[in-house]
Design an enzyme around this catalytic site. Structure first.
Site, PDB file in Angstrom:
ATOM      1  N   ASP A   1      60.862  32.491  29.946  1.00 35.49           N
ATOM      2  CA  ASP A   1      62.085  31.697  29.827  1.00 35.49           C
ATOM      3  C   ASP A   1      61.668  30.284  29.428  1.00 35.49           C
ATOM      4  OD1 ASP A   1      63.760  33.793  30.701  1.00 35.49           O
ATOM      5  OD2 ASP A   1      63.383  33.292  32.799  1.00 35.49           O
TER       6      ASP A   1
ATOM      7  N   CYS B   1      60.989  35.585  33.845  1.00 32.25           N
ATOM      8  CA  CYS B   1      62.077  36.313  34.485  1.00 32.25           C
ATOM      9  C   CYS B   1      61.576  36.980  35.763  1.00 32.25           C
ATOM     10  CB  CYS B   1      62.642  37.359  33.529  1.00 32.25           C
ATOM     11  SG  CYS B   1      63.888  38.439  34.281  1.00 32.25           S
TER      12      CYS B   1
END
Length: 281
Positions: free
Chosen positions: A195, A188
């Protein structure tokens, strides 16, 4: 770290900050992020080289009906890639939570409110579906199409993003094929949380060297950028280094906070044929 990570447009986001959770409807919780931040970095002009949508699945959507009985649904949201803004995911989660103790007269009213608010935040009309849980009873869990490139016996020692790993990846043979990898991982932009995603690459043109492609995708592993921005970076890098005649990049990310994000960018069409979740979603 992305060149625009300190942009003033990101300073006011609730992402990464202690937050109060509202349970009464509040559209002001939604926060936009200008797409121009990473598109300027990618040197994309006003005419985009791709069509596409960001496809969100809303797994934690609930409100009260007019008699106070809780309702639950699964939402699907299609945000055009041509919109001025993407929607920051934590603000999206907080916004959806604000529906939890709010009464709505009908499911149609919920869908209309979602459409209105999300379109205003994105800066362009957004398509919203609000489906009962039973709608998905017979929907299969799918895998990506084409050949998986992950099972290669290669050694990797660097995980810093490097677009130049695609240099020389375009071969002499002309092909039309679909490749995919489950090894896409980035972080992120704000919180540095991981992620996790899978990415499908469909193209027509010079055959792409699979080892170079896999090394390139793995180089995202310590890269900080939002989902949508990573996919646009993959698309533009493949166009730059491999120059395919046709290209589609479709990533499906694992859910966080009851949301998953599935960016789709293509020279051919603006959305995939279906929105079926994968095993990790």
């Amino acid at each position: 770290m992305s060149k625009y990570s300190d942009a003033k447009e990101l300073a006011g986001l609730t992402l990464g900050k202690k937050t109060e959770y509202a349970n009464q409807y509040d559209a002001s919780l939604l926060q936009p992020v200008p797409r121009s931040l990473n598109r300027d970095d990618l040197e994309l002009g006003d005419t985009l080289p791709f069509l596409g949508h960001d496809i969100w699945t809303l797994y934690e959507l609930s409100w009260l009906n007019s008699k106070g009985l809780p309702q639950v649904a699964v939402g699907e949201v299609y945000i055009p890639a041509t919109s001025a803004n993407l929607i920051e995911s934590k603000s999206f989660k907080l916004y959806l939570n604000s529906y939890n103790q709010t009464r709505f007269a009908s499911w149609e009213e919920v869908a209309e409110r979602l459409t209105q608010d999300l379109s205003a935040c994105a800066g362009e009309k957004v398509l919203v579906e609000v489906n009962p849980v039973g709608h998905y009873t017979n929907q299969p869990i799918v895998t990506m199409e084409g050949e998986c490139i992950d099972d290669q016996d290669i050694e990797i020692n660097s995980y810093d993003f490097d677009a130049d790993l695609l240099a020389g990846a375009a071969g002499e043979d002309q092909v039309e094929e679909v490749l995919h990898s489950h090894l896409l991982k980035s972080n992120c932009l704000i919180t540095n949380q991981p992620d996790w995603g899978s990415v499908e690459i469909r193209y027509q043109g010079a055959k792409i060297d699979r080892e170079k492609l896999l090394r390139y995708l793995v180089s995202f592993r310590e890269h900080n950028e939002f989902h949508e921005q990573c996919v646009e970076r993959i698309f533009t890098d493949l166009m730059k280094y491999c120059q395919p005649n046709k290209l589609t990049v479709f990533a499906r990310y694992t859910r966080r906070g009851g949301l998953d994000i599935n960016p789709y960018r293509s020279t051919e069409q603006d959305k995939p044929a279906h929105n079926h979740r994968m095993a990790r979603q």
